[in-house]
Design an enzyme around this catalytic site. Structure first.
Site, short mmCIF file in Angstrom:
data_model
loop_
_atom_site.label_atom_id
_atom_site.label_comp_id
_atom_site.label_asym_id
_atom_site.label_seq_id
_atom_site.Cartn_x
_atom_site.Cartn_y
_atom_site.Cartn_z
CB CYS A 237 -10.66 10.19 7.25
SG CYS A 237 -9.38 9.92 6.27
CG ASP A 238 -8.47 4.83 8.45
OD1 ASP A 238 -8.21 5.33 7.41
OD2 ASP A 238 -8.61 3.51 8.29
CB THR A 239 -5.36 8.77 6.52
OG1 THR A 239 -5.73 7.37 5.97
CG2 THR A 239 -3.98 9.10 6.05
CG PHE B 276 -1.83 -1.09 1.22
CD1 PHE B 276 -3.24 -0.78 0.91
CD2 PHE B 276 -1.53 -2.27 1.59
CE1 PHE B 276 -4.22 -1.74 0.96
CE2 PHE B 276 -2.63 -3.40 1.81
CZ PHE B 276 -3.80 -2.89 1.15
CG HIS C 18 -8.19 -3.95 7.27
ND1 HIS C 18 -9.33 -3.85 6.13
CD2 HIS C 18 -7.99 -2.51 7.41
CE1 HIS C 18 -9.78 -2.51 6.28
NE2 HIS C 18 -9.03 -1.75 7.07
CB CYS D 89 -14.79 11.63 5.39
SG CYS D 89 -14.84 11.75 3.66
CB CYS E 59 -8.12 13.82 1.44
SG CYS E 59 -9.73 13.42 0.56
CD GLU F 41 -8.33 1.05 -1.34
OE1 GLU F 41 -8.03 1.78 -0.18
OE2 GLU F 41 -8.39 0.01 -1.20
#
Length: 187
Positions: A37-39, A24, A181, A34, A30, A93
């Site tokens: 969002c987990d980033t 990945f 995951h 959102c 971005c 993605e």
């Protein structure tokens, strides 16, 4: 130079390619904000296309997943061509707000707001328990997935998943996508 949040090796946890080993490349930044969002986009390093290929070359998979953030903000034709020349299959993605560069082998669109993408390999919509919000946005896809939204509350997540399953049973165009995951506790 590209802003890369992280590069890691794992299994694809969602959608049609669930269970496939993949490297990945998570890009920072971005064009949406959102709440789920987990980033962490504040952390990144600048990398050239050659740096990215060098960072992934020792992983045994040939599947590279370009994700983010929103990868269409940074992924360009030179990077795609370089990855292909080095034998990689490229999946992306995207939130669908921008058209991806040509040459992506597998496009997953997970629309959140306005969409520019009209065609993708798979569309993955988050399901928050509200069946009235399910909308394919007029996007043509080979596969349509609903993914229960993880709201961080075990009881509420169970309710959302049950409602998602019932929706799919009534609307078989859609398939269930779980975040495997998270279920098996890998990155």
């Amino acid at each position: 130079m590209k802003r890369v949040n992280e590069i890691f090796y794992s299994l694809q946890g969602e959608g049609r390619n669930t269970g496939r080993a993949a490297v990945f490349v998570r890009f920072a930044g971005c064009n949406l904000k959102c709440p789920f969002c987990d980033t962490d986009f504040a952390q990144y390093r600048e990398m050239s296309d050659d740096d990215i290929v060098a960072a992934i070359k020792d992983f045994p998979t040939r599947l590279v997943i370009l994700t983010g953030g929103e990868p269409t903000l940074q992924v360009d034709k030179p990077l795609v061509d370089l990855l292909h020349r080095n034998g990689y299959e490229i999946a992306m993605e995207s939130n669908g707000t921008r058209q991806p560069v040509e040459g992506i082998d597998w496009l997953t669109c997970s629309p959140k707001e306005r969409v520019a993408v009209k065609r993708c390999n798979e569309m993955k919509c988050l399901f928050d328990g509200n069946a009235d919000k399910v909308d394919d946005r007029g996007i043509e896809a080979e596969y349509y997935y609903l993914q229960p939204c993880d709201v961080g509350d075990k009881a509420r997540n169970a309710e959302i998943t049950a409602a998602c399953i019932e929706y799919i049973k009534r609307h078989p165009k859609w398939r269930l996508s779980l975040q495997t995951h998270k279920l098996i506790n890998i990155k």
